[in-house]
Structure formats: structure tokens, C-alpha cells
Write a protein that holds these residues in place. Structure first.
Motif, mmCIF file in Angstrom:
data_model
loop_
_atom_site.group_PDB
_atom_site.id
_atom_site.type_symbol
_atom_site.label_atom_id
_atom_site.label_comp_id
_atom_site.label_asym_id
_atom_site.label_seq_id
_atom_site.Cartn_x
_atom_site.Cartn_y
_atom_site.Cartn_z
ATOM 1 N N GLU A 124 -13.496 -11.676 11.915
ATOM 2 C CA GLU A 124 -14.923 -11.353 11.962
ATOM 3 C C GLU A 124 -15.149 -9.842 11.947
ATOM 4 O O GLU A 124 -16.046 -9.348 11.265
ATOM 5 N N ASN A 125 -14.324 -9.102 12.702
ATOM 6 C CA ASN A 125 -14.444 -7.640 12.713
ATOM 7 C C ASN A 125 -14.099 -7.051 11.357
ATOM 8 O O ASN A 125 -14.749 -6.118 10.895
ATOM 9 N N ARG A 126 -13.073 -7.577 10.731
ATOM 10 C CA ARG A 126 -12.695 -7.071 9.401
ATOM 11 C C ARG A 126 -13.794 -7.374 8.389
ATOM 12 O O ARG A 126 -14.099 -6.538 7.533
ATOM 13 N N GLU A 173 -10.307 -9.395 -0.730
ATOM 14 C CA GLU A 173 -9.979 -9.606 0.679
ATOM 15 C C GLU A 173 -11.193 -10.129 1.442
ATOM 16 O O GLU A 173 -11.065 -10.998 2.306
ATOM 17 N N LEU A 174 -12.374 -9.628 1.107
ATOM 18 C CA LEU A 174 -13.604 -10.104 1.729
ATOM 19 C C LEU A 174 -13.792 -11.591 1.466
ATOM 20 O O LEU A 174 -14.081 -12.358 2.392
ATOM 21 N N ALA A 175 -13.600 -12.010 0.238
ATOM 22 C CA ALA A 175 -13.738 -13.430 -0.104
ATOM 23 C C ALA A 175 -12.715 -14.268 0.666
ATOM 24 O O ALA A 175 -13.044 -15.346 1.187
ATOM 25 N N LEU A 203 -11.302 -13.500 3.565
ATOM 26 C CA LEU A 203 -11.691 -13.511 4.977
ATOM 27 C C LEU A 203 -12.869 -14.446 5.233
ATOM 28 O O LEU A 203 -12.915 -15.132 6.253
ATOM 29 N N GLU A 204 -13.818 -14.485 4.306
ATOM 30 C CA GLU A 204 -14.955 -15.393 4.460
ATOM 31 C C GLU A 204 -14.480 -16.842 4.511
ATOM 32 O O GLU A 204 -14.949 -17.627 5.339
ATOM 33 N N GLU A 205 -13.547 -17.186 3.662
ATOM 34 C CA GLU A 205 -12.984 -18.538 3.676
ATOM 35 C C GLU A 205 -12.229 -18.800 4.977
ATOM 36 O O GLU A 205 -12.327 -19.883 5.561
ATOM 37 N N GLN A 206 -11.487 -17.814 5.434
ATOM 38 C CA GLN A 206 -10.727 -17.953 6.673
ATOM 39 C C GLN A 206 -11.670 -18.167 7.862
ATOM 40 O O GLN A 206 -11.410 -19.037 8.704
ATOM 41 N N VAL A 207 -12.748 -17.419 7.919
ATOM 42 C CA VAL A 207 -13.706 -17.558 9.028
ATOM 43 C C VAL A 207 -14.386 -18.924 8.958
ATOM 44 O O VAL A 207 -14.575 -19.573 9.993
ATOM 45 N N LYS A 208 -14.721 -19.390 7.764
ATOM 46 C CA LYS A 208 -15.324 -20.720 7.622
ATOM 47 C C LYS A 208 -14.365 -21.796 8.132
ATOM 48 O O LYS A 208 -14.771 -22.726 8.810
#
Length: 61
Positions: A18-20, A47-49, A51-56
Motif C-alpha cells: 500500500e505504501n509503495r 510495477e504499479l499495475a 502492486l495493484e493486483e497484489q493489494v486486491k
């Protein structure tokens, strides 16, 4: 331009997904304002994409 990250973040000591995400979005916002794009920016977008998947995925657990 004022830095949008602090020293600990530079050293990646604060690294929750979330911080990243927050840092990457702020970074990309700045580059968008400057109308700047290069391979490094493309890497940040990828990387943003990711991370978004990882957070979901983490939110579903």
C-alpha cells in the motif's frame, strides 16, 4: 521540485504494498505533470499495475 519520499522510503525500509502504491502514484503524477516518459517510467507503471493486483489479492484474503 520537492521530494515526495523520505529517507527511509528511499532505503525501502518502509515497503508495504500500500505504501509503495502511494509513492508510485505520486511519482507518476509528477512525471505526468511534466509530460515526461522514458523506460524507467514505463517500469514504474508496470510495477504499479503489479502492486495493484497484489493489494486486491491481499484484500480478498
Amino acid at each position: 521540485m520537492e521530494s515526495i519520499i523520505n529517507f527511509e522510503e528511499i532505503l525501502d525500509l518502509v515497503g508495504s504494498p500500500e505504501n509503495r502504491l502511494k509513492r508510485y502514484r505520486a511519482c507518476l503524477y509528477e512525471f505526468d505533470q511534466l509530460q515526461y516518459d522514458d523506460p524507467f517510467i514505463k517500469q514504474i507503471r508496470l510495477e504499479l499495475a503489479h502492486l495493484e493486483e497484489q493489494v486486491k489479492t491481499l484484500a480478498k484474503i
